[in-house]
Design an enzyme around this catalytic site. Structure first.
Site, short mmCIF file in Angstrom:
data_model
loop_
_atom_site.label_atom_id
_atom_site.label_comp_id
_atom_site.label_asym_id
_atom_site.label_seq_id
_atom_site.Cartn_x
_atom_site.Cartn_y
_atom_site.Cartn_z
N HIS A 99 0.81 -1.21 0.00
CA HIS A 99 0.00 0.00 0.00
C HIS A 99 0.85 1.27 0.00
O HIS A 99 0.38 2.33 -0.40
CB HIS A 99 -0.96 -0.01 1.18
CG HIS A 99 -2.13 -0.92 0.98
ND1 HIS A 99 -3.39 -0.62 1.42
CD2 HIS A 99 -2.24 -2.11 0.36
CE1 HIS A 99 -4.22 -1.60 1.08
NE2 HIS A 99 -3.53 -2.52 0.45
N HIS A 267 -1.96 -12.46 -2.66
CA HIS A 267 -2.98 -13.14 -1.88
C HIS A 267 -2.62 -14.59 -1.57
O HIS A 267 -3.43 -15.32 -1.00
CB HIS A 267 -4.32 -13.07 -2.61
CG HIS A 267 -4.88 -11.69 -2.66
ND1 HIS A 267 -5.96 -11.34 -3.45
CD2 HIS A 267 -4.53 -10.56 -2.01
CE1 HIS A 267 -6.23 -10.05 -3.30
NE2 HIS A 267 -5.36 -9.56 -2.42
#
Length: 724
Positions: A99, A267
């Site tokens: 992020h 993920h």
């Protein structure tokens, strides 16, 4: 003493911190005023380090092995105030690094993790960054230990790298060298919405056509890094989501294969947290009480078990073994059919149908109970979209290829905004040159610079054309991601050679004269182009009565077509350049705002922007030979006439219907000069006028020349990372 006494407390109780000591700001009163302060936002006045501190030198003395060992130890050192999932912080640190880096967007090169901006608002309080304040607090002991030799920017991204290594991935490498800023960037347009997660329609002309998202934005909502994990506007539809994933990742310089690799690899580890009511969380860091000490999203139901954590509202892991980098993501996504469901927090997500118990991950808190895995709408897009599915099938057939592709994509994600490889420091810098790093070979340095300058002077090319060509070559530099600039001489390659702003016919004629000089003297074309601009500036200064040598350091190289990802350079094309009074039609913002944006990207302060623009006007370098802003009768001489005439009260300015302006003699009404708003802002804006008046003074003609040369040299050498 009552409230009207002059001795009352000066602090305005109840006001926001931003306006505590001044009530309403200038921006409150005049919201359309030019934001000149973006050129001064990271100056010495906000930097707590000593004036001679150089982070790039400091980090070279860092004990790299010790830092990495400390990070490896941190990964499994679970703290009761923020317990690690399955006793491992890997997924958490990866999300923080992702992020930080993932705010990068290719259109203007802004965002990214290279300045440590995630520490500041608004990024520290974005909904998508919920709980990452805890990740940075977990890192604080390491930052404290290594101090000035390790920036937050480097540490946050390195933590993501080490997290992957600790979970079984061989990473592609890592480069140190990111210096921290000390205040939030105010030059980045994150969007115009006044609320978090406002409907996506605010950013698109047509939500069904993701390419219509407003530039330079790259995320679908205010406060998100990429796409809404629940689907477009929170409405699950994997096929539609795939289109937005593709556009969003393309705007951060990723192709389909890199996008699929990042999605799967990101993920493969960790989990999302939504095992409870996300609405019960406290305020974000910037809105939390002072006793929170910069941490937000307080969870009233949190315990010392990881299964009590709440962040996104989505709940669950993507794989069977979320602390291992393996092929588990593909095994579950493609090995099962999936159906739409909701998390305990009420978020849309997908669950597998009839999953085998052994394929279910154990609970992140107790480590024994089996829990249901999940996929987001963006994950389902990898299965539903034909192109993404084909790529994933290729990955599934070759695990080694997937690992390598992900490692390279992760490296690109975390390093794209660092610019060329010359900016990387440390023992883990890969030796391979990558096309997205805009590689440039080393240039020659042993040629006779004076001989080159003499040949340029005898070339017959006008001084204005020499200056304009050097400027056009160098002005593409972006300090945001350190792309562009004169080094490499890519102005002679596609696509830059045909850009409208570069006046292709004029450029071809200049290059036809300069390229043989490079061949004859052994200099690079890049050096010759810059020297040509210097020759023009020196001649103009001499014509104004000042003998001055423009500083020059040889060594620029010449890039080739094979070294140039031509398509990725389209975003560097100037749609406006106030320094040459150039602007394409129908710009969404004013020419003066575009000038400010260009100056900020080039790393100029307001004084440098002012002196350069005024000088370029009197040198006669306007695009297409326009006379707008050429406030002098001595074109070609480096004089402060632009400022003298702009501030002369013997004249008055008048708006013309076509958006230009006329300078008329107050006594006779005679038209003396014409201008654009990019010219007149230096007289109308109070900050810029203060600089303009300095150069209009009778005693500052020599200062003007010296300041112009210094600012010119800065622009020409912005991209000389080989000199760092």
């Amino acid at each position: 003493m009552d409230g009207n006494d002059i001795g009352k407390c000066p602090v305005m109780h109840g006001a926001s911190l931003a306006s505590t000591f001044g009530g309403r700001t200038n921006k409150d009163w005049w919201p359309n005023a030019l934001k000149v302060e973006v050129l001064h936002q990271h100056g010495a006045r906000v930097d707590p380090m000593d004036p001679d501190f150089d982070y790039r030198e400091a980090v070279k003395g860092l004990d790299f092995d010790a830092v990495k060992a400390d990070l490896h130890a941190l990964m499994t050192d679970s703290q009761p105030w923020w317990p690690a999932d399955w006793g491992h912080y890997g997924g958490f640190m990866i999300r923080m690094a992702w992020h930080a880096a993932g705010t990068y967007r290719m259109q203007d090169g802004r965002g990214g993790g290279s300045a440590g901006d995630q520490r500041f608002a608004p990024l520290n309080s974005w909904p998508d960054n919920a709980s990452l304040d805890k990740a940075r607090r977990l890192l604080w002991p390491i930052k404290k230990k290594y101090g000035n030799a390790l920036s937050w920017a480097d540490l946050m991204l390195l933590a993501g790298n080490i997290a992957y290594e600790s979970m079984g991935l061989k990473t592609f490498g890592f480069g140190f060298g990111r210096a921290d800023t000390w205040a939030p960037g105010i030059d980045i347009n994150w969007g115009e919405e006044g609320e978090w997660l406002a409907p996506s329609e605010n950013r698109y002309e047509d939500l069904d056509d993701p390419s219509t998202m407003a530039n330079p934005l790259a995320a679908v909502h205010m406060g998100l890094i990429y796409v809404n994990p629940e689907g477009v506007n929170g409405n699950p539809d994997p096929a539609r989501t795939a289109l937005h994933v593709r556009e969003t990742f393309a705007r951060m310089a990723m192709n389909d294969e890199e996008t699929a690799a990042l999605t799967a690899g990101g993920h493969t580890v960790g989990k999302a947290h939504g095992n409870g009511d996300a609405g019960a969380l406290g305020a974000e860091p910037e809105g939390a009480g002072i006793e929170s000490q910069g941490m937000g999203w307080t969870n009233p139901s949190q315990t010392d078990k990881a299964d009590s954590l709440i962040t996104s509202g989505i709940e669950g892991a993507w794989t069977t073994e979320p602390t291992k980098f393996d092929m588990g993501y593909f095994k579950l996504l493609f090995g099962y059919e999936w159906e739409l469901t909701k998390s305990p927090a009420g978020a849309h997500q997908w669950k597998p149908i009839d999953i085998k118990e052994e394929d279910m991950p154990v609970d992140a808190g107790d480590g024994t109970t089996r829990t249901m895995p999940m996929m987001t709408d963006a994950d389902m897009a990898m299965k539903v979209d034909p192109a993404y599915r084909a790529i994933c099938e290729k990955f599934m057939a070759d695990e080694a290829y997937f690992r390598d592709m992900f490692a390279r994509a992760w490296f690109k994600l975390t390093h794209r905004d660092m610019g060329p490889r010359a900016n990387y420091i440390g023992p883990d810098v890969p030796a391979e040159d990558l096309i997205w790093q805009d590689p440039i070979p080393a240039g020659p340095t042993s040629y006779d610079v004076d001989a080159v300058k003499a040949k340029i002077a005898d070339s017959g090319i006008s001084h204005a054309d020499l200056i304009a060509t050097a400027w056009d070559s160098a002005r593409t530099f972006r300090g945001s991601d350190k792309r562009g600039g004169a080094n490499g001489a890519r102005i002679r390659l596609a696509p830059q050679r045909t850009w409208e702003g570069n006046e292709p016919e004029r450029l071809d004629a200049v290059l036809a004269a300069l390229e043989p000089i490079a061949a004859d003297t052994g200099a690079s074309v890049a050096d010759v182009i810059v020297l040509a601009g210097n020759v023009g500036v020196e001649a103009a200064a001499k014509a104004a009565g000042f003998d001055i040598d423009v500083p020059f350091t040889p060594g620029r190289g010449d890039a080739t077509d094979e070294m140039t990802d031509a398509e990725s350079f389209d975003v560097l094309e100037p749609h406006a350049d106030g320094f040459r009074n150039y602007a394409k039609n129908d710009l969404a913002i004013s020419p003066e705002e575009m000038t400010l944006d260009r100056a900020q990207l080039m790393g100029l302060n307001a004084q440098e922007m002012t002196v350069l623009l005024g000088g370029m006007r009197v040198l006669g370098t306007n695009h297409g030979g326009s006379n707008h802003g050429v406030f002098t009768n001595r074109v070609g001489q480096l004089t402060p006439d632009f400022f003298v005439n702009l501030t002369d009260m013997a004249y008055s300015w008048h708006a013309i219907d076509d958006g230009t302006y006329e300078l008329r003699d107050r006594a006779t009404g005679q038209i003396k000069f014409t201008a654009t708003s990019a010219d007149l802002v230096f007289g109308s804006n109070s900050i810029l006028r203060a600089y303009a008046e300095v150069y209009a003074q009778d005693d500052n003609a020599e200062k003007f020349v010296k300041d112009f040369v210094a600012a010119w040299t800065k622009v020409m050498e912005n991209d000389r990372f080989d000199l760092l």
